[in-house]
Design an enzyme around this catalytic site. Structure first.
Site, PDB file in Angstrom:
ATOM      1  N   GLU A  47       0.834  -1.211   0.000  1.00  0.00           N
ATOM      2  CA  GLU A  47       0.000   0.000   0.000  1.00  0.00           C
ATOM      3  C   GLU A  47       0.863   1.253   0.000  1.00  0.00           C
ATOM      4  O   GLU A  47       1.888   1.321   0.663  1.00  0.00           O
ATOM      5  CB  GLU A  47      -0.929   0.024   1.226  1.00  0.00           C
ATOM      6  N   GLY A  48       0.396   2.255  -0.725  1.00  0.00           N
ATOM      7  CA  GLY A  48       1.173   3.485  -0.891  1.00  0.00           C
ATOM      8  C   GLY A  48       0.949   4.500   0.224  1.00  0.00           C
ATOM      9  O   GLY A  48       0.128   4.312   1.122  1.00  0.00           O
ATOM     10  N   PHE A  49       1.686   5.580   0.103  1.00  0.00           N
ATOM     11  CA  PHE A  49       1.716   6.646   1.099  1.00  0.00           C
ATOM     12  C   PHE A  49       0.321   7.211   1.404  1.00  0.00           C
ATOM     13  O   PHE A  49      -0.051   7.397   2.561  1.00  0.00           O
ATOM     14  CB  PHE A  49       2.611   7.756   0.543  1.00  0.00           C
ATOM     15  N   ASN A  50      -0.450   7.446   0.371  1.00  0.00           N
ATOM     16  CA  ASN A  50      -1.693   8.192   0.589  1.00  0.00           C
ATOM     17  C   ASN A  50      -2.841   7.330   1.078  1.00  0.00           C
ATOM     18  O   ASN A  50      -3.757   7.836   1.721  1.00  0.00           O
ATOM     19  CB  ASN A  50      -2.052   8.987  -0.662  1.00  0.00           C
ATOM     20  N   HIS A 256      -2.620  16.453 -11.376  1.00  0.00           N
ATOM     21  CA  HIS A 256      -1.897  15.292 -10.855  1.00  0.00           C
ATOM     22  C   HIS A 256      -1.933  14.228 -11.948  1.00  0.00           C
ATOM     23  O   HIS A 256      -2.990  13.652 -12.228  1.00  0.00           O
ATOM     24  CB  HIS A 256      -2.510  14.741  -9.556  1.00  0.00           C
ATOM     25  N   TRP A 257      -0.775  14.026 -12.511  1.00  0.00           N
ATOM     26  CA  TRP A 257      -0.648  13.120 -13.665  1.00  0.00           C
ATOM     27  C   TRP A 257       0.007  11.831 -13.191  1.00  0.00           C
ATOM     28  O   TRP A 257       1.219  11.703 -13.184  1.00  0.00           O
ATOM     29  CB  TRP A 257       0.199  13.812 -14.736  1.00  0.00           C
ATOM     30  N   ASP A 340       4.747  18.309  -3.972  1.00  0.00           N
ATOM     31  CA  ASP A 340       3.903  18.297  -5.175  1.00  0.00           C
ATOM     32  C   ASP A 340       2.431  18.484  -4.803  1.00  0.00           C
ATOM     33  O   ASP A 340       1.683  19.186  -5.488  1.00  0.00           O
ATOM     34  CB  ASP A 340       4.062  16.957  -5.917  1.00  0.00           C
ATOM     35  N   THR A 357      -5.298   7.745  -4.751  1.00  0.00           N
ATOM     36  CA  THR A 357      -5.407   8.325  -3.407  1.00  0.00           C
ATOM     37  C   THR A 357      -4.529   9.580  -3.293  1.00  0.00           C
ATOM     38  O   THR A 357      -4.787  10.446  -2.468  1.00  0.00           O
ATOM     39  CB  THR A 357      -4.999   7.317  -2.308  1.00  0.00           C
ATOM     40  N   PHE A 358      -3.504   9.680  -4.134  1.00  0.00           N
ATOM     41  CA  PHE A 358      -2.659  10.877  -4.177  1.00  0.00           C
ATOM     42  C   PHE A 358      -3.532  12.074  -4.585  1.00  0.00           C
ATOM     43  O   PHE A 358      -3.466  13.155  -3.977  1.00  0.00           O
ATOM     44  CB  PHE A 358      -1.529  10.633  -5.191  1.00  0.00           C
TER      45      PHE A 358
HETATM   46  O1  GFB Z   1       0.307   7.704  -2.728  1.00  0.00           O
HETATM   47  P1  GFB Z   1      -0.012   6.664  -3.674  1.00  0.00           P
HETATM   48  O2  GFB Z   1      -0.124   5.348  -3.095  1.00  0.00           O
HETATM   49  O3  GFB Z   1      -1.313   6.962  -4.489  1.00  0.00           O
HETATM   50  O4  GFB Z   1       1.052   6.763  -4.846  1.00  0.00           O
HETATM   51  P2  GFB Z   1      -2.112   6.097  -5.564  1.00  0.00           P
HETATM   52  C1  GFB Z   1       2.140   5.992  -4.825  1.00  0.00           C
HETATM   53  C2  GFB Z   1       3.419   6.803  -4.775  1.00  0.00           C
HETATM   54  O5  GFB Z   1       3.736   7.243  -6.086  1.00  0.00           O
HETATM   55  C3  GFB Z   1       3.435   8.045  -3.899  1.00  0.00           C
HETATM   56  C4  GFB Z   1       4.448   8.467  -6.013  1.00  0.00           C
HETATM   57  O6  GFB Z   1       3.721   7.780  -2.569  1.00  0.00           O
HETATM   58  C5  GFB Z   1       4.572   8.821  -4.550  1.00  0.00           C
HETATM   59  O7  GFB Z   1       5.818   8.355  -4.067  1.00  0.00           O
HETATM   60  N1  GFB Z   1       3.665   9.495  -6.719  1.00  0.00           N
HETATM   61  C6  GFB Z   1       2.475   9.357  -7.336  1.00  0.00           C
HETATM   62  C7  GFB Z   1       4.074  10.753  -6.882  1.00  0.00           C
HETATM   63  N2  GFB Z   1       2.112  10.518  -7.901  1.00  0.00           N
HETATM   64  C8  GFB Z   1       3.084  11.413  -7.635  1.00  0.00           C
HETATM   65  C9  GFB Z   1       3.287  12.788  -7.931  1.00  0.00           C
HETATM   66  O8  GFB Z   1       2.492  13.451  -8.565  1.00  0.00           O
HETATM   67  N3  GFB Z   1       4.413  13.364  -7.454  1.00  0.00           N
HETATM   68  C10 GFB Z   1       5.322  12.681  -6.720  1.00  0.00           C
HETATM   69  N4  GFB Z   1       6.391  13.341  -6.279  1.00  0.00           N
HETATM   70  N5  GFB Z   1       5.184  11.378  -6.439  1.00  0.00           N
HETATM   71  C11 GFB Z   1      -1.871   3.446  -5.345  1.00  0.00           C
HETATM   72  C12 GFB Z   1      -0.688   2.589  -4.998  1.00  0.00           C
HETATM   73  O9  GFB Z   1      -1.373   4.715  -5.778  1.00  0.00           O
HETATM   74  O10 GFB Z   1      -2.580   2.887  -6.386  1.00  0.00           O
HETATM   75  C13 GFB Z   1      -1.063   1.171  -4.784  1.00  0.00           C
HETATM   76  O11 GFB Z   1      -0.112   3.021  -3.811  1.00  0.00           O
HETATM   77  C14 GFB Z   1      -1.814   0.650  -5.975  1.00  0.00           C
HETATM   78  O12 GFB Z   1       0.097   0.403  -4.602  1.00  0.00           O
HETATM   79  C15 GFB Z   1      -2.984   1.563  -6.221  1.00  0.00           C
HETATM   80  O13 GFB Z   1      -0.938   0.622  -7.084  1.00  0.00           O
HETATM   81  C16 GFB Z   1      -3.764   1.128  -7.441  1.00  0.00           C
HETATM   82  O14 GFB Z   1      -3.447   5.813  -5.020  1.00  0.00           O
HETATM   83  O15 GFB Z   1      -2.011   6.900  -6.802  1.00  0.00           O
END
Ligand code: GFB
Length: 397
Positions: A47-50, A256-257, A340, A357-358
């Protein structure tokens, strides 16, 4: 009277080394709990940061609500950030929450402590969790066609997680539990071990929000202010390159791309590079006073260059935040992601990526900043086919 009660309690429990006068609770094996009981949790590694930020809210709300009802001897331990799947550069050590968030602000909403605060109170420099519950989903969440809240302790099992990167953390008892329902239902599991002072939940993403989108949700969300240094870096950038010094900027447009795994496996939901540029142009045609575009992205350098060229061809000034080596070293990918997000959240108009989730966290930030929702809940559509509208999660004050 209180002291004798405390003494009696201490005498009853032979493992107790001390008790707390106010809470009448006793530490059972070391000095860590200082009269408080602690809840630890971790999250499924991929799971990712957001999403993790959302999981935090489920636990923080659980603790804050319990505190309001008089359960005031519990604290939530903030799980250090470690080895996140998407974070490839920079820090490899367990990272405390204060690197990214304003801890004073988090504490103003919920009783939370950093892991290092816990360690600073242990003499042995080791931490033994009393009970570790490994949460599992039920095989069929809709048994007989209904989703009921329930849990079932399956029995002892093994933990193969990493304890946030620490090799001096262990658990006395590990139990596997099937669980479905809201986070507050976890209190029922906690009640099974009334003498435990340190309980941990592995797979903290399984419990659901008690009240998604309510005032409590938003109060908690508002308390998740970012680390002040990251805010400064983002604001300096906005002032210098995007020419804005106010909270709600009129000077730029943001996107947000999301690329990487989204571009690889969600081709029917995200646009091509040329398609992205076209959609940005279409939206900007309605905002004739703006010609600056800020792109937050996880795209590769070659994709970034292609999008930049396409937007420049349309006559737009395109900006990406490119961190210096010292920012990468100090804050790593998590800090750059937050920068960002801050820059995107102050823009006059925002377009995000569907189901990221970002993007959701940026939309929440914009709700908190008071932008009109029509400037926030917009998404990039696939080049062809159906494009479902973004759901509007409006703030409740
Ligand atoms: O936060 P996050 O989980 O959101 O995105 P999703 C994963 C990571 O990608 C973030 C990088 O922690 C960042 O390190 N990242 C994504 C970005 N977009 C950006 C951006 O615009 N700028 C920067 N600096 N970094 C989830 C995944 O992603 O989607 C899960 O965590 C799974 O594993 C799911 O793939 C489908 O919700 O976009």
């Amino acid at each position: 009277i209180v002291s004798s009660l405390v003494l009696a309690a201490a005498e009853e429990d032979t493992s107790a080394q001390y008790c707390d006068k106010t809470t009448k609770s006793c530490g059972n094996n070391d000095e860590v709990s200082y009269g408080k009981k602690h809840i630890f949790y971790d999250v499924n590694p991929p799971e990712g940061f957001n999403l993790r930020r959302d999981v935090y809210m489920r636990f923080a709300i659980m603790l804050a609500e319990a505190q309001k009802q008089g359960k005031d001897n519990w604290e939530l331990v903030l799980p250090p950030w470690y080895n996140l799947y998407h974070w490839r550069s920079g820090r490899r050590q367990p990272t405390p929450w204060n690197k990214y968030f304003d801890i004073k602000s988090l504490k103003s909403y919920s009783p939370v402590v950093e892991m290092h605060e816990i360690f600073s109170k242990t003499k042995k420099k080791e931490l033994e969790i009393d009970v570790l519950y490994i949460l599992e989903n039920y095989e069929d969440p809709f048994e007989n066609g209904v989703f009921n809240e329930k849990w079932h302790v399956k029995g002892e099992c093994e933990y193969d997680g990493l304890y946030w990167g620490y090799n001096n953390v262990t658990a006395k008892e590990v139990l596997c539990v099937q669980f479905q329902g809201k986070a507050s239902q976890l209190w029922e599991l906690i009640a099974l071990h009334p003498h435990a002072t340190k309980l941990m939940f592995s797979h903290g993403e399984i419990p659901l929000h008690d009240t998604y989108g309510t005032k409590s949700y938003w109060d908690c969300r508002k308390s998740m202010k970012f680390n002040k240094n990251l805010i400064h870096i983002a604001k300096d950038y906005i002032a210098e390159y995007l020419k804005c010094k106010t909270e709600r900027c009129a000077t730029y447009f943001s996107v947000h791309w999301r690329r990487q795994d989204f571009a690889r496996s969600r081709g029917n939901q995200v646009p091509s590079i040329a398609g992205t540029a076209k959609q940005i142009r279409k939206a900007l045609k309605k905002l004739p006073d703006i010609n600056k575009v800020f792109i937050a992205t996880d795209a590769s350098m070659s994709e970034i260059n292609k999008l930049e060229n396409a937007l420049n061809d349309y006559g737009y000034e395109t900006h990406f935040f490119l961190p210096s080596p010292s920012i990468i070293e100090e804050y790593g990918d998590g800090g750059i992601a937050i920068i960002d997000q801050i820059i995107s959240s102050h823009a006059a108009y925002f377009i995000g990526t569907h189901e990221s989730t970002f993007t959701y966290r940026i939309q929440e930030e914009r709700e908190i900043l008071g932008f009109d929702s029509s400037t926030t809940f917009n998404r990039l559509c696939p080049d062809t086919g159906h494009c479902e509208k973004s759901t509007k999660w409006l703030i409740v004050n």
